[in-house]
Scaffold this motif. Structure first.
Motif, mmCIF file in Angstrom:
data_model
loop_
_atom_site.group_PDB
_atom_site.id
_atom_site.type_symbol
_atom_site.label_atom_id
_atom_site.label_comp_id
_atom_site.label_asym_id
_atom_site.label_seq_id
_atom_site.Cartn_x
_atom_site.Cartn_y
_atom_site.Cartn_z
ATOM 1 N N TRP A 209 32.671 -0.208 10.462
ATOM 2 C CA TRP A 209 32.978 -1.253 11.352
ATOM 3 C C TRP A 209 31.916 -1.146 11.761
ATOM 4 C CZ3 TRP A 209 36.051 -5.554 11.478
ATOM 5 C CH2 TRP A 209 37.066 -5.679 10.400
ATOM 6 N N GLU A 210 30.817 -0.561 11.735
ATOM 7 C CA GLU A 210 29.468 -0.586 12.782
ATOM 8 C C GLU A 210 29.151 -2.256 12.872
ATOM 9 O OE1 GLU A 210 26.350 1.735 10.990
ATOM 10 O OE2 GLU A 210 27.959 3.432 10.564
ATOM 11 N N SER A 211 29.221 -3.057 12.172
ATOM 12 C CA SER A 211 28.703 -3.962 12.611
ATOM 13 C C SER A 211 30.255 -4.759 11.848
ATOM 14 C CB SER A 211 27.640 -5.640 11.872
ATOM 15 O OG SER A 211 27.287 -6.724 11.874
ATOM 16 N N LYS A 212 30.455 -5.674 13.096
ATOM 17 C CA LYS A 212 32.036 -6.426 13.070
ATOM 18 C C LYS A 212 31.458 -7.717 12.977
ATOM 19 C CE LYS A 212 33.975 -3.764 17.478
ATOM 20 N NZ LYS A 212 34.110 -4.850 18.933
ATOM 21 N N ASN B 287 28.991 0.925 5.572
ATOM 22 C CA ASN B 287 28.739 0.354 7.416
ATOM 23 C C ASN B 287 29.480 -0.825 6.879
ATOM 24 O OD1 ASN B 287 26.760 2.319 7.338
ATOM 25 N ND2 ASN B 287 25.157 0.120 6.491
ATOM 26 N N CYS B 288 30.172 -1.075 6.528
ATOM 27 C CA CYS B 288 31.448 -2.303 6.236
ATOM 28 C C CYS B 288 32.514 -1.383 6.297
ATOM 29 C CB CYS B 288 31.526 -2.743 5.492
ATOM 30 S SG CYS B 288 30.222 -4.152 4.253
ATOM 31 N N GLN C 62 29.840 -8.203 9.945
ATOM 32 C CA GLN C 62 29.924 -8.070 8.440
ATOM 33 C C GLN C 62 30.873 -7.406 8.237
ATOM 34 O OE1 GLN C 62 26.241 -5.018 8.174
ATOM 35 N NE2 GLN C 62 26.732 -5.541 5.979
#
Length: 207
Positions: free
Chosen positions: A7-10, A3-4, A12
Motif C-alpha cells: 500500500w505504498e500508493s493507496k 508495492n501493491c 494503485q
C-alpha cells in the motif's frame, strides 16, 4: 506487485485489489486462449494500419545482425579473461545452489510421505484432509479472492507481521536425505562410544 501489497500508493493498491477481485469472479478457463488471440489481433491491426514495410525483413535482420556482431566483438574485447571466468563461476555456483535447494525440497517432500518425522507427517495428513474439504465446498475463484484479500489487507491489519509460506515452513522442518545420513552417522558414533565406555577391554584393544 510488492508495492501493491504494501500500500505504498493507496490508489494503485485499491485499483489492483478491485481488478484482482473482478478477474477472479468473472474468470473462465476459455479466456486464456482468447487473450492470446487478442494479442494476435492487436498486432495484425497495427500492421494493417501501418501499411507495408519499406524494408524487407531479411535485409533488416542482416543489418541488425551485423551491428550486433560488431557490438558484441567490442564488448568481448573489453572484457578480460578473468572477468569471464569469474562470471562463469558465479553463474555455475548459482545454478548449483538452486539445484541443491530444489533437490533438498523434493527429498523433504519424499520423507514427509515416508513418515520420517511421524508427527509432521500426521500434520500434513490433517492439512490435506482440510484442504480437500475446503476445495470440495468452496469454488476456486472464491479461494483466490480470499487469498488476494489476505495479501492486500495483511499490511493494514497486521503491519508488523513477516510474510511467510506455511507449506515451506512445514517442509523446512522435515530433514532431507543428507541430514538423515548425518544423523545416522552421529547415532552410530554415539552407540560405539557408549559400548566402549561399558566395555573397557574393547577400549584397550581399540587403543
Amino acid at each position: 506487485m510488492k508495492n501493491c501489497f504494501e500500500w505504498e500508493s493507496k490508489l494503485q493498491s485499491f485499483a489492483a485489489l478491485v481488478v484482482w477481485l473482478v478477474l477472479c469472479y468473472y474468470f473462465e478457463p476459455w479466456m486464456v486462449p482468447v487473450g492470446g488471440l487478442l494479442f494476435f489481433l492487436k498486432q495484425y491491426a497495427i500492421k494493417g494500419l501501418a501499411g507495408p514495410q519499406p524494408v524487407p525483413w531479411d535485409e533488416t535482420a542482416d543489418s541488425d545482425l551485423d551491428d550486433d556482431d560488431d557490438e558484441e566483438k567490442e564488448k568481448e574485447e573489453k572484457k578480460s579473461l578473468k572477468e569471464r571466468l569469474q562470471a562463469i563461476q558465479e553463474v555455475t555456483q548459482g545454478v548449483q545452489n538452486a539445484i541443491g535447494r530444489i533437490a533438498s525440497l523434493l527429498e523433504s517432500i519424499k520423507n514427509t510421505f515416508n513418515f520420517t518425522v511421524p508427527y509432521l507427517s500426521w500434520i500434513a495428513i490433517v492439512l490435506l484432509v482440510l484442504a480437500a474439504v475446503v476445495l470440495y465446498f468452496l469454488p476456486m475463484r472464491y479461494l483466490l479472492m480470499l487469498w488476494g484479500l489476505n495479501k492486500f489487507f495483511r499490511r493494514i491489519l497486521r503491519p508488523h507481521s513477516v510474510p511467510n509460506n506455511e507449506v515451506l515452513d512445514l517442509l523446512s522442518r522435515i530433514p532431507d536425505d543428507e541430514m538423515l545420513l548425518d544423523y545416522k552417522d552421529l547415532k552410530l558414533l554415539a552407540n560405539t562410544e557408549t559400548e566402549r565406555r561399558r566395555d573397557p577391554k574393547k577400549k584397550q584393544k581399540a587403543s
